[in-house]
Design a protein around this motif. Structure first.
Motif, mmCIF file in Angstrom:
data_model
loop_
_atom_site.group_PDB
_atom_site.id
_atom_site.type_symbol
_atom_site.label_atom_id
_atom_site.label_comp_id
_atom_site.label_asym_id
_atom_site.label_seq_id
_atom_site.Cartn_x
_atom_site.Cartn_y
_atom_site.Cartn_z
ATOM 1 N N THR A 25 0.875 -1.322 0.138
ATOM 2 C CA THR A 25 -0.043 0.188 0.009
ATOM 3 C C THR A 25 0.895 1.273 0.023
ATOM 4 O O THR A 25 0.415 2.401 -0.546
ATOM 5 C CB THR A 25 -0.861 -0.053 1.149
ATOM 6 N N HIS A 26 1.878 1.345 0.877
ATOM 7 C CA HIS A 26 2.992 2.435 0.827
ATOM 8 C C HIS A 26 4.033 1.912 1.442
ATOM 9 O O HIS A 26 4.414 0.920 1.906
ATOM 10 C CB HIS A 26 2.180 3.599 1.692
ATOM 11 N N VAL A 47 6.769 3.815 -4.339
ATOM 12 C CA VAL A 47 6.982 2.820 -3.466
ATOM 13 C C VAL A 47 8.236 1.944 -3.759
ATOM 14 O O VAL A 47 9.049 1.358 -3.105
ATOM 15 C CB VAL A 47 5.755 2.070 -3.133
ATOM 16 N N LEU A 48 8.031 1.537 -5.214
ATOM 17 C CA LEU A 48 9.242 0.557 -5.653
ATOM 18 C C LEU A 48 10.364 1.109 -5.559
ATOM 19 O O LEU A 48 11.513 0.538 -5.040
ATOM 20 C CB LEU A 48 8.900 0.364 -7.180
ATOM 21 N N LYS A 49 10.641 2.671 -5.637
ATOM 22 C CA LYS A 49 12.157 3.347 -5.540
ATOM 23 C C LYS A 49 12.339 3.132 -4.105
ATOM 24 O O LYS A 49 13.846 2.776 -3.888
ATOM 25 C CB LYS A 49 12.163 4.662 -6.282
ATOM 26 N N ALA A 50 11.717 3.281 -3.232
ATOM 27 C CA ALA A 50 11.739 3.209 -1.822
ATOM 28 C C ALA A 50 12.083 1.742 -1.417
ATOM 29 O O ALA A 50 13.266 1.611 -0.429
ATOM 30 C CB ALA A 50 10.629 3.543 -0.907
ATOM 31 N N ILE A 51 11.577 0.844 -1.912
ATOM 32 C CA ILE A 51 12.086 -0.436 -1.679
ATOM 33 C C ILE A 51 13.673 -0.876 -2.090
ATOM 34 O O ILE A 51 14.479 -1.491 -1.308
ATOM 35 C CB ILE A 51 11.056 -1.639 -2.160
ATOM 36 N N VAL A 52 13.902 -0.384 -3.481
ATOM 37 C CA VAL A 52 15.204 -0.573 -3.969
ATOM 38 C C VAL A 52 16.215 0.215 -3.002
ATOM 39 O O VAL A 52 17.288 -0.313 -2.958
ATOM 40 C CB VAL A 52 15.135 0.067 -5.243
ATOM 41 N N GLY A 92 -5.108 1.523 -1.740
ATOM 42 C CA GLY A 92 -6.190 0.381 -1.352
ATOM 43 C C GLY A 92 -6.209 -0.669 -2.360
ATOM 44 O O GLY A 92 -5.879 -0.313 -3.714
ATOM 45 N N PHE A 93 -6.841 -1.683 -2.308
ATOM 46 C CA PHE A 93 -6.958 -2.838 -3.275
ATOM 47 C C PHE A 93 -8.107 -3.522 -3.349
ATOM 48 O O PHE A 93 -8.723 -3.947 -2.133
ATOM 49 C CB PHE A 93 -5.608 -3.871 -3.109
ATOM 50 N N ARG A 94 -8.791 -3.559 -4.274
ATOM 51 C CA ARG A 94 -9.739 -4.205 -4.645
ATOM 52 C C ARG A 94 -9.560 -5.676 -5.276
ATOM 53 O O ARG A 94 -8.872 -5.797 -6.352
ATOM 54 C CB ARG A 94 -11.017 -3.608 -5.630
#
Length: 204
Positions: free
Chosen positions: A23-24, A50-55, A110-112
């Motif tokens: 989500t974040h 968020v992907l950049k933060a994970i990397v 959020g996710f449906r």
């Protein structure tokens, strides 16, 4: 995939995950990603920020010369309101639709997922997101405490949202000890609204 992910995997005997939706980028949502390494390749879906933060916090997983034994977590960029499909090992697929949620001033997702919606760390839902959650069979949504909070829903705010969304069943998550005793709060909730608990299994 919070910092206690390893404990959850061990306690509940999880040996396979089909996907991880982020989500974040706050640490309580990504701090356990390293612990998926025994489970094989698991696609991680998140917004580009968020992907950049994970990397950035796990550089040893994504360089050209990866450290031996690092978790294999292919990163997939998603965008709000753009559906995608996830398929498990048995070949069953489900449509997932990310939608915008506001966590204070931070835009998150959020996710449906099929007929279920998952919302956490929400302070409010933008108007355009209601179309993706109204009338779902099952809604998981945060209700942090009784007192107002600047970046999370209080119990009263969560109940108001549950009344507007009108899910068949609603489960409050991301609850703190400041909400009160589980059994006492549960007795005060409408029949179709529940407090979730660790280890609970909900069949959809």
């Amino acid at each position: 995939s919070g910092p206690d992910l390893r404990q959850q995997l061990l306690v509940h005997h999880v040996d396979r995950l089909s996907a991880i939706f982020i989500t974040h980028e706050h640490y309580d949502h990504v701090g356990g990603l390293d612990d998926v390494r025994p489970l094989g390749d698991i696609d991680v879906y998140a917004e580009n920020r968020v992907l950049k933060a994970i990397v950035r916090v796990m550089p040893y997983c994504f360089g050209e010369n990866k450290y031996p034994g690092v978790p294999r977590i292919p990163l997939t960029k998603i965008e709000p309101y753009v559906p995608f499909q996830v398929t498990n090992d048995a070949g069953h697929s489900v449509e997932v639709v990310p939608f915008r949620v506001m966590h204070g001033r931070l835009p998150i997702l959020g996710f449906r997922i099929g007929k279920m919606a998952w919302i956490t760390d929400m302070s409010y839902l933008p108007d355009e997101s209601y179309a993706y959650v109204n009338g779902v069979d099952c809604l998981f949504m945060n209700a942090l405490r009784i007192q107002p909070h600047p970046t999370h829903q209080s119990l009263a705010e969560a109940l108001n949202q549950a009344g507007r969304i009108q899910a068949r069943e609603t489960y409050f998550i991301h609850i703190s000890h400041q909400l009160g005793l589980h059994a006492e709060v549960e007795r005060k909730l409408p029949p179709c609204v529940h407090l979730a608990f660790d280890g609970e299994v909900v069949r959809l």
